[in-house]
Write a protein that holds these residues in place. Structure first.
Motif, mmCIF file in Angstrom:
data_model
loop_
_atom_site.group_PDB
_atom_site.id
_atom_site.type_symbol
_atom_site.label_atom_id
_atom_site.label_comp_id
_atom_site.label_asym_id
_atom_site.label_seq_id
_atom_site.Cartn_x
_atom_site.Cartn_y
_atom_site.Cartn_z
ATOM 1 N N ALA A 70 -16.894 16.901 -104.263
ATOM 2 C CA ALA A 70 -17.883 16.580 -103.231
ATOM 3 C C ALA A 70 -18.979 17.641 -103.242
ATOM 4 O O ALA A 70 -18.697 18.835 -103.207
ATOM 5 C CB ALA A 70 -17.206 16.546 -101.860
ATOM 6 N N TYR A 89 -21.218 18.275 -95.063
ATOM 7 C CA TYR A 89 -20.863 17.125 -95.892
ATOM 8 C C TYR A 89 -20.643 15.854 -95.063
ATOM 9 O O TYR A 89 -21.212 14.796 -95.378
ATOM 10 C CB TYR A 89 -19.629 17.440 -96.745
ATOM 11 C CG TYR A 89 -19.424 16.437 -97.857
ATOM 12 C CD1 TYR A 89 -20.249 16.445 -98.980
ATOM 13 C CD2 TYR A 89 -18.449 15.464 -97.771
ATOM 14 C CE1 TYR A 89 -20.094 15.510 -99.996
ATOM 15 C CE2 TYR A 89 -18.279 14.526 -98.779
ATOM 16 C CZ TYR A 89 -19.107 14.547 -99.886
ATOM 17 O OH TYR A 89 -18.960 13.614 -100.883
ATOM 18 N N SER A 90 -19.861 15.978 -94.002
ATOM 19 C CA SER A 90 -19.577 14.806 -93.172
ATOM 20 C C SER A 90 -20.854 14.303 -92.483
ATOM 21 O O SER A 90 -21.089 13.094 -92.368
ATOM 22 C CB SER A 90 -18.505 15.172 -92.137
ATOM 23 O OG SER A 90 -18.102 14.041 -91.416
ATOM 24 N N GLN A 113 -22.827 12.450 -94.978
ATOM 25 C CA GLN A 113 -22.191 11.149 -95.230
ATOM 26 C C GLN A 113 -22.626 10.137 -94.186
ATOM 27 O O GLN A 113 -22.968 8.995 -94.504
ATOM 28 C CB GLN A 113 -20.662 11.288 -95.194
ATOM 29 C CG GLN A 113 -20.045 11.909 -96.434
ATOM 30 C CD GLN A 113 -18.530 11.856 -96.391
ATOM 31 O OE1 GLN A 113 -17.914 12.017 -95.334
ATOM 32 N NE2 GLN A 113 -17.901 11.641 -97.533
ATOM 33 N N PHE A 131 -25.993 6.934 -101.107
ATOM 34 C CA PHE A 131 -25.026 7.736 -101.859
ATOM 35 C C PHE A 131 -25.363 7.642 -103.344
ATOM 36 O O PHE A 131 -26.052 6.717 -103.775
ATOM 37 C CB PHE A 131 -23.605 7.193 -101.662
ATOM 38 C CG PHE A 131 -23.048 7.397 -100.277
ATOM 39 C CD1 PHE A 131 -22.550 8.629 -99.891
ATOM 40 C CD2 PHE A 131 -23.006 6.342 -99.374
ATOM 41 C CE1 PHE A 131 -22.020 8.812 -98.618
ATOM 42 C CE2 PHE A 131 -22.477 6.522 -98.099
ATOM 43 C CZ PHE A 131 -21.989 7.757 -97.718
ATOM 44 N N ARG A 158 -14.902 11.679 -101.482
ATOM 45 C CA ARG A 158 -16.267 11.209 -101.689
ATOM 46 C C ARG A 158 -16.471 9.751 -101.284
ATOM 47 O O ARG A 158 -17.538 9.391 -100.748
ATOM 48 C CB ARG A 158 -16.663 11.405 -103.158
ATOM 49 C CG ARG A 158 -16.630 12.874 -103.592
ATOM 50 C CD ARG A 158 -16.987 13.031 -105.070
ATOM 51 N NE ARG A 158 -18.361 12.654 -105.334
ATOM 52 C CZ ARG A 158 -18.756 11.869 -106.324
ATOM 53 N NH1 ARG A 158 -17.871 11.323 -107.141
ATOM 54 N NH2 ARG A 158 -20.031 11.575 -106.473
ATOM 55 N N SER A 165 -16.013 7.643 -96.998
ATOM 56 C CA SER A 165 -16.946 8.487 -96.246
ATOM 57 C C SER A 165 -17.058 8.087 -94.787
ATOM 58 O O SER A 165 -16.785 6.938 -94.403
ATOM 59 C CB SER A 165 -18.334 8.404 -96.889
ATOM 60 O OG SER A 165 -18.939 7.179 -96.552
#
Lengths: 215, 215
Positions: A48, A64-65, A68, A77, A115, A118
């Motif tokens: 990721a 990251y979240s 997403q 993405f 990944r 999500s």
């Protein structure tokens, strides 16, 4: 009915490959449209990173979240993630075929979860478990082990049981996103299995799949 | 004394980076020689494959554990694996700094375990747990979570507890190879932590590290 087999083993002559092929054959025989995500053959990239987003909401600091969630709204993405999400979205049944490595899934499969499943595609803060975004689908784990059934069912040698080792992935990941998780198929001690043992094990797996299709 | 921090987070401005830096600073202040395996910065490749072996015992069929055993005898692993194994071998204390992603370690760290903690280097069929090949060393997990302490300690929202989710890695992987595992440092709900909360958390971590050094 549609099925997706997420398959994580590097060796085409392995028991994992044989189980994957058996599932493809049986499902197709029953009229199920089967897709396979062969993670090794696809050279699936499991790490990721910021490359997973076509456009970042906050390029200065990768959350990251958070990214997403923003990417999911516009499907921004990277192409490999979109391809996997589309396969998941189309499937009624998800099968995960992998060897137990270090008490868990191989890194390439862990990265698939990191990944692909999500925020915004598989769950939101509110939509988890019974309300998870992949609800209405079923999932099944088919796993091979090095240790024997005696060792792994009764907390001998490995300080724990298969139930405990599978829990983060099945009771955690899969249920979190709303999947109904079927009993796992576990093939113990495959390295020391002879041809007859393999055939018997594959038959056991076929029987489990048939009963999953019948319900 | 020597320490190795295996660090698995993509963002230099993250709480994980701050905790890693705090550990480096504190350990060096106490005269400990610190190495950091910054897996993201190193572009560590987490996928176990036949490329991990300079020479294969059976090129026709990849038996990963089998090849590890043969490679270990002559250190015939790829250079990135040897480099990590050398850092592990030199360390008295191993620290794993990572965010909890999907109930477990990030894929890049799972792959570090899959590839680096090999048969013949970290264990054999006989040398496991108390007799594991990394015995005499200590290990500590320092992990950040999205969920709160209330949710993760008492089996609310996530269908399980942190103890259960960390068990495959700490009670499993780390103890299997003979490491003495210290109590984990867990920083809960870091995404919603303010600057003061971060400072307090880092102080808690420093205190835990000091007490580990004192014993």
């Amino acid at each position: 009915m549609k099925a997706l087999i997420v398959y994580a083993h590097p060796e085409p002559h392995s028991m994992n490959a044989a189980l994957k092929d058996a599932a493809v054959g049986l499902l197709q025989h029953h009229g199920v449209a089967v897709q396979v995500s062969d993670l090794y053959a696809q050279h699936f990239q499991p790490v990721a990173s910021r490359d997973d987003f076509l456009q970042m909401e906050n390029p200065k600091r990768l959350g990251y979240s958070h990214e997403q969630r923003h990417a999911a709204a516009g499907r921004r993405f990277s192409a490999d993630i979109i391809a996997e999400q589309d396969k998941v979205a189309a499937a009624d049944l998800l099968i995960f075929q992998f060897p137990l490595w270090w008490y868990s899934v191989p890194a390439i499969l862990k990265g698939w979860a990191d990944r692909v499943l999500s925020h915004g595609f598989a769950f939101t803060n509110e939509l988890v478990f019974e309300r998870g975004m992949l609800r209405g689908r079923r999932a099944m784990i088919s796993v091979t082990t090095g240790g024997s059934a005696e060792e792994l069912q009764a907390d001998r040698r490995y300080t724990g049981t298969m139930d405990e080792f599978l829990k983060p992935f099945s009771g955690g990941v899969l249920r979190f996103v709303g999947l109904e998780v079927l009993p796992p198929h576990i093939a113990y001690a495959v390295a020391t299995m002879d041809a007859e043992g393999r055939t018997r094990q594959i038959d056991t797996y076929r029987t489990m799949l048939r009963s999953a299709l019948a319900t």
